[in-house]
Design a protein around this motif. Structure first.
Motif, PDB file in Angstrom:
ATOM      1  N   ASN A   2      82.573  37.898  -6.644  1.00 20.55           N
ATOM      2  CA  ASN A   2      83.558  38.878  -6.201  1.00 20.55           C
ATOM      3  C   ASN A   2      84.551  38.149  -5.305  1.00 20.55           C
ATOM      4  O   ASN A   2      84.271  37.878  -4.135  1.00 20.55           O
ATOM      5  CB  ASN A   2      82.869  40.018  -5.440  1.00 20.55           C
ATOM      6  N   GLU A   3      85.706  37.823  -5.873  1.00 18.27           N
ATOM      7  CA  GLU A   3      86.687  36.997  -5.171  1.00 18.27           C
ATOM      8  C   GLU A   3      87.167  37.631  -3.872  1.00 18.27           C
ATOM      9  O   GLU A   3      87.706  36.949  -2.996  1.00 18.27           O
ATOM     10  CB  GLU A   3      87.880  36.719  -6.083  1.00 18.27           C
ATOM     11  N   LYS A   4      86.949  38.916  -3.730  1.00 16.41           N
ATOM     12  CA  LYS A   4      87.350  39.629  -2.512  1.00 16.41           C
ATOM     13  C   LYS A   4      86.691  39.021  -1.278  1.00 16.41           C
ATOM     14  O   LYS A   4      87.258  39.057  -0.174  1.00 16.41           O
ATOM     15  CB  LYS A   4      86.987  41.101  -2.657  1.00 16.41           C
ATOM     16  N   TYR A   5      85.457  38.460  -1.463  1.00 18.07           N
ATOM     17  CA  TYR A   5      84.693  37.942  -0.320  1.00 18.07           C
ATOM     18  C   TYR A   5      84.640  36.416  -0.285  1.00 18.07           C
ATOM     19  O   TYR A   5      83.849  35.851   0.465  1.00 18.07           O
ATOM     20  CB  TYR A   5      83.269  38.496  -0.369  1.00 18.07           C
ATOM     21  N   ARG A   6      85.451  35.743  -1.083  1.00 15.91           N
ATOM     22  CA  ARG A   6      85.378  34.276  -1.145  1.00 15.91           C
ATOM     23  C   ARG A   6      85.696  33.644   0.207  1.00 15.91           C
ATOM     24  O   ARG A   6      84.952  32.791   0.697  1.00 15.91           O
ATOM     25  CB  ARG A   6      86.336  33.752  -2.208  1.00 15.91           C
ATOM     26  N   ILE A   7      86.776  34.051   0.827  1.00 16.40           N
ATOM     27  CA  ILE A   7      87.155  33.454   2.112  1.00 16.40           C
ATOM     28  C   ILE A   7      86.167  33.837   3.207  1.00 16.40           C
ATOM     29  O   ILE A   7      85.784  33.003   4.042  1.00 16.40           O
ATOM     30  CB  ILE A   7      88.591  33.886   2.496  1.00 16.40           C
ATOM     31  N   LEU A   8      85.721  35.092   3.188  1.00 16.85           N
ATOM     32  CA  LEU A   8      84.766  35.540   4.201  1.00 16.85           C
ATOM     33  C   LEU A   8      83.455  34.773   4.079  1.00 16.85           C
ATOM     34  O   LEU A   8      82.836  34.409   5.092  1.00 16.85           O
ATOM     35  CB  LEU A   8      84.516  37.042   4.031  1.00 16.85           C
ATOM     36  N   ASN A   9      83.043  34.469   2.861  1.00 21.38           N
ATOM     37  CA  ASN A   9      81.831  33.670   2.645  1.00 21.38           C
ATOM     38  C   ASN A   9      82.010  32.261   3.216  1.00 21.38           C
ATOM     39  O   ASN A   9      81.087  31.700   3.825  1.00 21.38           O
ATOM     40  CB  ASN A   9      81.524  33.605   1.151  1.00 21.38           C
ATOM     41  N   ALA A  10      83.204  31.704   3.030  1.00 21.64           N
ATOM     42  CA  ALA A  10      83.482  30.359   3.537  1.00 21.64           C
ATOM     43  C   ALA A  10      83.545  30.318   5.058  1.00 21.64           C
ATOM     44  O   ALA A  10      83.236  29.290   5.678  1.00 21.64           O
ATOM     45  CB  ALA A  10      84.787  29.846   2.947  1.00 21.64           C
ATOM     46  N   LEU A  11      83.925  31.431   5.674  1.00 18.38           N
ATOM     47  CA  LEU A  11      84.081  31.459   7.132  1.00 18.38           C
ATOM     48  C   LEU A  11      82.816  31.872   7.869  1.00 18.38           C
ATOM     49  O   LEU A  11      82.704  31.652   9.081  1.00 18.38           O
ATOM     50  CB  LEU A  11      85.212  32.425   7.506  1.00 18.38           C
ATOM     51  N   THR A  12      81.853  32.480   7.171  1.00 18.60           N
ATOM     52  CA  THR A  12      80.650  32.986   7.845  1.00 18.60           C
ATOM     53  C   THR A  12      79.378  32.341   7.328  1.00 18.60           C
ATOM     54  O   THR A  12      78.716  31.579   8.042  1.00 18.60           O
ATOM     55  CB  THR A  12      80.554  34.515   7.668  1.00 18.60           C
ATOM     56  N   ASN A  13      79.015  32.599   6.082  1.00 13.06           N
ATOM     57  CA  ASN A  13      77.720  32.142   5.582  1.00 13.06           C
ATOM     58  C   ASN A  13      77.604  30.632   5.487  1.00 13.06           C
ATOM     59  O   ASN A  13      76.592  30.049   5.879  1.00 13.06           O
ATOM     60  CB  ASN A  13      77.436  32.766   4.211  1.00 13.06           C
ATOM     61  N   LEU A  14      78.624  29.978   4.967  1.00 10.73           N
ATOM     62  CA  LEU A  14      78.531  28.521   4.793  1.00 10.73           C
ATOM     63  C   LEU A  14      78.467  27.785   6.132  1.00 10.73           C
ATOM     64  O   LEU A  14      77.660  26.854   6.284  1.00 10.73           O
ATOM     65  CB  LEU A  14      79.690  28.023   3.933  1.00 10.73           C
ATOM     66  N   PRO A  15      79.259  28.156   7.162  1.00  7.88           N
ATOM     67  CA  PRO A  15      79.048  27.536   8.476  1.00  7.88           C
ATOM     68  C   PRO A  15      77.663  27.839   9.049  1.00  7.88           C
ATOM     69  O   PRO A  15      77.076  26.992   9.735  1.00  7.88           O
ATOM     70  CB  PRO A  15      80.156  28.164   9.332  1.00  7.88           C
ATOM     71  N   LEU A  16      77.141  29.046   8.788  1.00  7.87           N
ATOM     72  CA  LEU A  16      75.788  29.369   9.232  1.00  7.87           C
ATOM     73  C   LEU A  16      74.782  28.440   8.591  1.00  7.87           C
ATOM     74  O   LEU A  16      73.894  27.886   9.271  1.00  7.87           O
ATOM     75  CB  LEU A  16      75.460  30.820   8.870  1.00  7.87           C
ATOM     76  N   GLY A  42      82.691  28.015  -2.756  1.00  8.28           N
ATOM     77  CA  GLY A  42      81.311  28.508  -2.737  1.00  8.28           C
ATOM     78  C   GLY A  42      80.625  28.451  -4.085  1.00  8.28           C
ATOM     79  O   GLY A  42      79.492  28.916  -4.234  1.00  8.28           O
ATOM     80  N   ARG A  43      81.273  27.882  -5.082  1.00  4.81           N
ATOM     81  CA  ARG A  43      80.726  27.831  -6.442  1.00  4.81           C
ATOM     82  C   ARG A  43      79.999  26.507  -6.646  1.00  4.81           C
ATOM     83  O   ARG A  43      80.494  25.613  -7.345  1.00  4.81           O
ATOM     84  CB  ARG A  43      81.828  28.012  -7.474  1.00  4.81           C
ATOM     85  N   ASP A  44      78.816  26.401  -6.071  1.00  2.00           N
ATOM     86  CA  ASP A  44      78.040  25.177  -6.233  1.00  2.00           C
ATOM     87  C   ASP A  44      77.082  25.319  -7.415  1.00  2.00           C
ATOM     88  O   ASP A  44      77.056  26.325  -8.116  1.00  2.00           O
ATOM     89  CB  ASP A  44      77.292  24.833  -4.944  1.00  2.00           C
ATOM     90  N   THR A  45      76.276  24.287  -7.632  1.00  2.00           N
ATOM     91  CA  THR A  45      75.392  24.250  -8.803  1.00  2.00           C
ATOM     92  C   THR A  45      74.236  25.231  -8.703  1.00  2.00           C
ATOM     93  O   THR A  45      73.539  25.454  -9.701  1.00  2.00           O
ATOM     94  CB  THR A  45      74.825  22.832  -8.990  1.00  2.00           C
ATOM     95  N   SER A  46      74.015  25.831  -7.537  1.00  2.00           N
ATOM     96  CA  SER A  46      72.926  26.806  -7.394  1.00  2.00           C
ATOM     97  C   SER A  46      73.354  28.215  -7.770  1.00  2.00           C
ATOM     98  O   SER A  46      72.512  29.102  -7.879  1.00  2.00           O
ATOM     99  CB  SER A  46      72.405  26.812  -5.946  1.00  2.00           C
ATOM    100  N   HIS A  47      74.652  28.423  -7.951  1.00  2.00           N
ATOM    101  CA  HIS A  47      75.164  29.764  -8.215  1.00  2.00           C
ATOM    102  C   HIS A  47      75.887  29.777  -9.557  1.00  2.00           C
ATOM    103  O   HIS A  47      77.069  29.429  -9.640  1.00  2.00           O
ATOM    104  CB  HIS A  47      76.091  30.216  -7.082  1.00  2.00           C
ATOM    105  N   ILE A  48      75.153  30.161 -10.585  1.00  4.13           N
ATOM    106  CA  ILE A  48      75.678  30.192 -11.944  1.00  4.13           C
ATOM    107  C   ILE A  48      75.584  31.618 -12.476  1.00  4.13           C
ATOM    108  O   ILE A  48      74.560  32.286 -12.319  1.00  4.13           O
ATOM    109  CB  ILE A  48      74.901  29.225 -12.859  1.00  4.13           C
ATOM    110  N   SER A  49      76.635  32.082 -13.116  1.00  3.68           N
ATOM    111  CA  SER A  49      76.680  33.455 -13.629  1.00  3.68           C
ATOM    112  C   SER A  49      75.965  33.546 -14.980  1.00  3.68           C
ATOM    113  O   SER A  49      76.600  33.548 -16.042  1.00  3.68           O
ATOM    114  CB  SER A  49      78.130  33.916 -13.756  1.00  3.68           C
ATOM    115  N   PHE A  50      74.639  33.614 -14.917  1.00  2.16           N
ATOM    116  CA  PHE A  50      73.854  33.711 -16.145  1.00  2.16           C
ATOM    117  C   PHE A  50      73.972  35.115 -16.746  1.00  2.16           C
ATOM    118  O   PHE A  50      73.910  36.116 -16.029  1.00  2.16           O
ATOM    119  CB  PHE A  50      72.377  33.439 -15.865  1.00  2.16           C
ATOM    120  N   HIS A  51      74.083  35.170 -18.067  1.00  2.00           N
ATOM    121  CA  HIS A  51      73.949  36.449 -18.772  1.00  2.00           C
ATOM    122  C   HIS A  51      72.468  36.760 -18.973  1.00  2.00           C
ATOM    123  O   HIS A  51      72.034  37.904 -18.899  1.00  2.00           O
ATOM    124  CB  HIS A  51      74.665  36.391 -20.118  1.00  2.00           C
ATOM    125  N   SER A  52      71.691  35.709 -19.219  1.00  2.00           N
ATOM    126  CA  SER A  52      70.242  35.814 -19.332  1.00  2.00           C
ATOM    127  C   SER A  52      69.649  34.650 -18.555  1.00  2.00           C
ATOM    128  O   SER A  52      69.982  33.491 -18.830  1.00  2.00           O
ATOM    129  CB  SER A  52      69.811  35.753 -20.803  1.00  2.00           C
TER     130      SER A  52
END
Length: 418
Positions: free
Chosen positions: A76-90, A141-151
């Motif tokens: 959800n691109e709406k939260y891309r910047i917020l993820n970079a400013l909060t979760n990743l520094p955490l 935030g699109r690293d190798t651990s986060h892949i949009s699997f259909h299955s």
């Protein structure tokens, strides 16, 4: 000082020792950093359901990560910047603190002339951790651990956390907490989940089946349906329409039926195999926005798979029936289209006879192992089941042609026998 020591080691031909020591320090520091993050990660998920508003607000520092990469494994691109400013520094700060704390603990046992070298490796570790997070921020935030699997594909690793494993955390946020190594989930028993799963069991009226059913109910399953040997299924020509309907609406098939005496080959091998084939042929996954998960088959085996029959004719027949299933079981274990769990039980008290342990004990230990993600499940007080693991993994040859599960039914390549 430490540079002089390193130079001396190289001059003395001990470069391999120095490099090995550096690698060991790095792994220790990096592992400690990820473990510290796993602990904070777990606590933040707990805070999200707290009655205290302040704790719920604090938990949002990480919750935004789940808003960004949601339960449907969509970004959800709406939260891309917020993820970079909060979760990743955490995440970065937890890794840095965890690595630093591990170096402080290590310094208590190291000699003074070794501490400088250990501290230098710590600094290198901190730099690598910092660079990794900066790169992830740069990639949105699109690293190798986060892949949009259909299955979600089958997870074949059992130590490290890959994208298959981590995707299950986003689908089930209270489970699969580990970020790199699975130690944290092994400790808490959060390496699997049965939440909302539709389970079909055979042998529910047996001692072990009844005990296992009770354990399953405590894990939040959606439903547990029973198939009765000799009633709903018996052989290829005797499978009820209700049996087919039940298998169609099943996520996990548990084969807990069996005989110790009588026509043991039919009960322990033929019908078990036939039910798996029918499950693969008729299963229809639920239509949902969420990614599909692989179906599961659990088979209740026995330590008779490895130890002798001690000259008993009836025990020999029972042993032959259980061992006959093993090549088929190994093909399921190796398949990328189904999760297969092979449960190996020691003798337990039942109508078949007394034993040291009860069926309730066997069921509790079965679920203890499964909650930790095991596919081969040793439930033993004799140790035979542990030895049998090596036989099952390295000696048993999988059938060359086997079943393949898919959303549209079974695909069989070649004949079903070896």
């Amino acid at each position: 000082m430490w540079l002089i020591e390193c130079k001396n080691l190289f001059q003395e031909g001990q470069a391999a020792v120095l490099c090995s020591l550096a690698v060991a320090y790095f792994i220790f520091y990096y592992f400690s950093g990820t473990l510290f993050f796993d602990i904070i990660h777990f606590l933040l998920h707990k805070c999200a359901r707290s009655r205290i508003r302040l704790l719920r607000q604090i938990s949002k520092v990480h919750s935004v990560h789940h808003w960004y990469f949601d339960r449907h494994l969509h970004y959800n691109e709406k939260y891309r910047i917020l993820n970079a400013l909060t979760n990743l520094p955490l995440e970065l700060s937890c890794q840095l603190v965890g690595s630093w704390l591990s170096e402080r603990a290590l310094s208590w046992i190291l000699q003074r002339d070794q501490r400088e070298f250990a501290t230098t490796i710590l600094h290198l570790t901190l730099i690598i951790e910092f660079i990794r997070v900066v790169v992830v921020i740069y990639l949105g935030g699109r690293d190798t651990s986060h892949i949009s699997f259909h299955s979600v594909p089958k997870d074949r690793d059992w130590i490290l956390v890959g994208p298959e494993y981590h995707s299950l955390h986003h689908m089930y946020p209270d489970q699969f907490m580990s970020s790199l190594f699975r130690l944290f989930d092994w400790t808490l028993g959060t390496s699997s989940t049965l939440k909302n799963k539709r389970i079909t069991m055979t042998g529910v009226n047996g001692a072990f089946g009844a005990a296992l059913k009770k354990e399953l109910k405590s894990d939040g399953v959606e439903s547990i349906k029973a198939l009765r040997y000799g009633v709903d299924f018996f052989d290829d020509d005797s499978v009820s329409a209700e049996c087919i309907k039940t298998l169609r609406d099943t996520d996990i098939l548990i084969l807990a039926h069996g005989l110790r005496y009588g026509d043991v080959m039919k009960a322990n091998y033929e019908t078990s195999r036939r039910l798996v084939e029918l499950f693969a042929q008729h299963r229809k996954p639920l239509e949902s926005r969420r990614p599909q998960e692989l179906p599961e088959v659990w088979y209740v085996g026995s330590e008779i798979e490895i130890h002798p029959s001690w000259g008993s004719k009836s025990l020999g027949a029972y042993s032959a029936s259980k061992r006959r299933f093993l090549p088929f079981a190994k093909s399921l274990y190796d398949s990328d289209s189904v999760v297969y769990r092979h449960i190996v039980l020691a003798a337990f008290s039942s109508r078949m006879g007394p034993a040291i342990v009860s069926a309730d004990w066997a069921a509790r230990w079965t679920m203890w192992w499964i909650r930790r993600g095991l596919k081969y499940v040793p439930v033993t007080y004799t140790g035979f089941a542990y030895l049998n693991f090596f036989k099952f993994l390295f000696k048993i040859k999988a059938e060359v042609n086997g079943l393949r599960f898919s959303g549209d039914g079974m695909k069989v390549e070649g004949s079903k026998d070896v």
